[in-house]
Enzyme design. Structure first.
Site, PDB file in Angstrom:
ATOM      1  CD  GLN A 100       2.374  -6.786   2.517  1.00  0.00           C
ATOM      2  OE1 GLN A 100       1.556  -7.356   2.946  1.00  0.00           O
ATOM      3  NE2 GLN A 100       2.432  -5.958   1.356  1.00  0.00           N
ATOM      4  CG  HIS A 102       1.058  -8.548   8.263  1.00  0.00           C
ATOM      5  ND1 HIS A 102       0.615  -7.518   7.520  1.00  0.00           N
ATOM      6  CD2 HIS A 102       0.869  -9.638   7.314  1.00  0.00           C
ATOM      7  CE1 HIS A 102       0.395  -7.967   6.250  1.00  0.00           C
ATOM      8  NE2 HIS A 102       0.406  -8.781   6.064  1.00  0.00           N
ATOM      9  CD  GLU A 122      -1.013 -12.303   5.341  1.00  0.00           C
ATOM     10  OE1 GLU A 122      -2.054 -11.579   5.215  1.00  0.00           O
ATOM     11  OE2 GLU A 122      -0.005 -12.298   5.374  1.00  0.00           O
ATOM     12  CG  HIS A 180       4.412 -11.623   3.618  1.00  0.00           C
ATOM     13  ND1 HIS A 180       4.165 -11.521   5.089  1.00  0.00           N
ATOM     14  CD2 HIS A 180       3.287 -11.081   3.181  1.00  0.00           C
ATOM     15  CE1 HIS A 180       3.223 -10.732   5.295  1.00  0.00           C
ATOM     16  NE2 HIS A 180       2.622 -10.444   4.112  1.00  0.00           N
ATOM     17  NE  ARG A 200       2.961  -0.485   0.984  1.00  0.00           N
ATOM     18  CZ  ARG A 200       2.137   0.262   1.425  1.00  0.00           C
ATOM     19  NH1 ARG A 200       2.654   1.805   1.681  1.00  0.00           N
ATOM     20  NH2 ARG A 200       1.054   0.312   1.488  1.00  0.00           N
TER      21      ARG A 200
END
Length: 336
Positions: A100, A102, A122, A180, A200
């Site tokens: 996936q 982001h 993140e 990642h 995804r």
């Protein structure tokens, strides 16, 4: 509130999210969460729907507490009372997560307004890992959009990624737009922007309990993927504290969205964690990774026991300390 309540730390109860790749036992972090009827993938520690366990906001959701607390509790960055900015969670994979990516703020603000318009950067801190555990983070040098699509069509996408073996105590930084996935046999503590936007790309052909495959978001993913192999990766901790025989504090991550430190104490130590300084008013979130001890503060003086898996909100302008008669490890995070 007309009269400001005592500015004391409060504990936040987690919410638990089922995931197809999750675990049916969350022990030892949650020893009562065993033999679960469905696999749990994530424990959200600062979900806006989490409940406050103690203090003047006890019983309220974190969103309600955040909105109602005096501005001085939030600190200089958030006096206006915008939405809670940090999402902290534990992740319990027993299978690979999907491959996936982001989006960043720029893309999300244009294309994901209905979902909040925030991107997702993140950080992962490895709480525990079995031998052989690994994760995929970032693409290898020379991977292009064309090679990525070809590998995706041939079910060979993993071959294009940088694979990182993992051990307990290691930290990885994942900027938005970095593809990642996390592998099985580890427990992760994740600190991130408060956003759940995930594109995804590949899900290993899995189906849910009803026989349905999960939705893929390939076009959006290709629109945001950073093909630079240097984006993100393993972090080298930077020691804050030297010369303390029984306490260490390491700086793990720093970006515009969060700053994260790890504190380890053992053998009858007490460690003052925050010195209040003018112009540096900010709330903090404290997560206990292992062990037990006491969280203490003054003005007025107070102390509460803390233990593994607990999450505490520390109001801005509050000096506090951690002490233990055994050993304790905690993560602390705030928005710079």
């Amino acid at each position: 509130m007309k009269n400001e309540p005592d500015r004391e730390p409060f504990r936040i109860e987690p919410t638990f999210s089922p995931r197809i790749w999750g675990a049916r036992s969350l022990a030892p972090l949650y020893p009562k969460k065993t033999n679960l009827p469905e696999p749990i993938g994530e424990a959200w520690l600062t979900d806006v729907n989490c409940r406050v366990a103690n203090g003047p906001f006890a019983g309220k959701t974190l969103s309600e507490a955040w909105r109602e607390m005096p501005d001085e509790w939030r600190g200089d960055n958030f006096a206006a009372g915008d939405g809670f900015p940090l999402l902290v969670k534990f992740i319990f994979p027993t299978d690979k997560l999907s491959i996936q990516v982001h989006p960043d703020d720029a893309y999300a603000s244009l294309h994901e307004k209905a979902a909040g318009g925030r991107g997702k950067t993140e950080m992962w801190h490895v709480v525990s890992a079995k031998p052989g555990a690994s994760l995929l983070l970032g693409l290898k040098a020379g991977v292009t959009r064309e090679k990525f699509l070809e590998a995706l069509q041939n079910n060979r996408l993993e071959d294009l990624f940088q694979r990182h073996p993992v051990q307990a105590g290691e930290t990885f930084f994942i900027p938005a737009r970095t593809p990642h996935t996390i592998g099985p046999d580890m427990v992760i503590c994740e600190v991130q922007q408060y956003s759940d936007l995930t594109y995804r790309v590949y899900d290993y052909g899995r189906v849910d309990a009803r026989g349905k495959t999960r939705e893929l978001h390939i076009e959006k993913a290709l629109a945001v993927i950073n093909f630079d192999p240097k984006a993100g990766g393993k972090v080298t901790p930077q020691p804050w504290v030297k010369g303390r025989e029984n306490a260490s504090m390491n700086h793990l991550a720093e970006c515009p969205y969060f700053s994260v430190d790890r504190l380890d104490i053992d053998r009858m130590a007490q460690f003052k964690l925050v010195e209040v300084r003018p112009g540096h008013s900010r709330f903090q979130v404290l997560v206990v990774l292992s062990g037990e001890g006491f969280l203490s503060w003054d003005d007025p003086q107070g102390s509460v026991p803390v233990q593994a898996a607990e999450c505490w909100f520390i109001p801005a302008n509050k000096s506090y300390s951690i002490r233990t008669e055994g050993r304790i490890s905690v993560l602390t995070t705030f928005v710079p």
